[in-house]
Design a protein around this motif. Structure first.
Motif, short mmCIF file in Angstrom:
data_model
loop_
_atom_site.label_atom_id
_atom_site.label_comp_id
_atom_site.label_asym_id
_atom_site.label_seq_id
_atom_site.Cartn_x
_atom_site.Cartn_y
_atom_site.Cartn_z
N ARG A 198 -17.61 43.92 -63.81
CA ARG A 198 -18.91 44.35 -63.29
C ARG A 198 -18.81 45.55 -62.35
O ARG A 198 -19.83 46.09 -61.93
N GLU A 199 -17.60 45.97 -62.03
CA GLU A 199 -17.47 47.12 -61.14
C GLU A 199 -18.07 48.35 -61.81
O GLU A 199 -17.84 48.61 -63.00
N PRO A 200 -18.87 49.12 -61.06
CA PRO A 200 -19.66 50.19 -61.68
C PRO A 200 -18.86 51.33 -62.27
O PRO A 200 -19.38 52.08 -63.11
N ASP A 201 -17.61 51.51 -61.87
CA ASP A 201 -16.84 52.64 -62.41
C ASP A 201 -16.17 52.32 -63.74
O ASP A 201 -15.50 53.17 -64.31
N SER A 218 -14.40 59.73 -64.34
CA SER A 218 -15.12 59.21 -65.50
C SER A 218 -15.51 60.39 -66.36
O SER A 218 -16.22 61.28 -65.93
#
Length: 239
Positions: free
Chosen positions: A107-110, A10
């Motif tokens: 909704r996945e945090p990455d 990221s």
């Protein structure tokens, strides 16, 4: 297939593209045998499961960082069907509707707010690489995002048993996928639609309800959605 989360760096990059393929449905309309055949995403076309063909079409563009296939919890077919494909992971996050499935995947945090989410139907295995490229090119140059679509060619009639009127077709389009939007904006649009009980038939309709005006990018006839039993016959010949 290893379904553990793939580590993706990221960074400040805002043009990372994550493809999402919602594949949690059963495809009842495509099943002519009353439930005796697998869900349509696992039906064979030219010797390969339709889901695998749809994912391979997305992998043709190297700008797509990863393809995330969102299946129903307990689905044990997807891993084997997608085995060996690069940049592909399975997520058992399917919901009761397509919109729920896409929202769960987002909704996945990455997945960052500024990442691009490119959503494609598992039932569109004929996506041409040039159409996919046109969409990505257009969306990367635009702040909102957009979708593949085809101008309506036929005369459009409105009515039930009898025609009530002929609808001007000059500004009418048939929506296709992929549909590509910033992940944060799409997540918020889908969440708002759910809270308001707004009907959402695709990602663009959620964005429209949130006040956005998605780009219309010309798609391709080959990118048709397989819905009815006879659709598989002509698509197999085309492939």
């Amino acid at each position: 297939m290893d379904i553990a989360p793939m580590i993706i760096k990221s960074s400040a990059m805002s043009d990372r593209i994550i493809a999402i393929v919602p594949a949690a449905g059963v495809g009842a309309r495509a099943n002519a045998q009353g439930g005796q055949t697998p869900p349509k995403q696992y039906r064979l076309l030219a010797g390969e499961p339709m889901l695998r063909l749809a994912v391979k079409a997305l992998l043709a563009d190297r700008r797509i960082s990863q393809v995330r296939v969102a299946v129903a919890p307990g689905d044990v077919r997807a891993e084997a069907v997608l085995a060996g494909l690069p940049r592909t992971v399975v997520r058992p996050c399917g919901g009761s509707t397509r919109a729920d499935t896409v929202l769960n995947a987002l909704r996945e945090p990455d997945i960052g707010e500024r990442d691009w989410a490119l959503v494609h139907d598992a039932a569109r295995p004929g996506l041409p690489a040039d159409a996919l490229g046109r969409l990505i090119d257009a969306c990367l140059s635009d702040g909102t995002g957009g979708l593949l679509a085809l101008p309506v060619a036929d005369t459009v009639k409105e009515g039930t048993e009898r025609v009530s009127r002929t609808v001007p077709r000059e500004a009418l389009w048939l929506a296709q996928t992929p549909q590509m939007f910033r992940a944060g904006a799409l997540r918020q649009a889908l969440r708002s639609a759910a809270l308001r009980h707004t009907p959402v038939t695709d990602e663009a309709s959620a964005m429209e309800a949130a006040g956005h005006k998605p780009l219309l990018v010309r798609g391709a006839a080959r990118n048709a959605k397989l819905t009815w039993p006879e659709d598989f016959e002509w698509m197999e010949k085309w492939l």
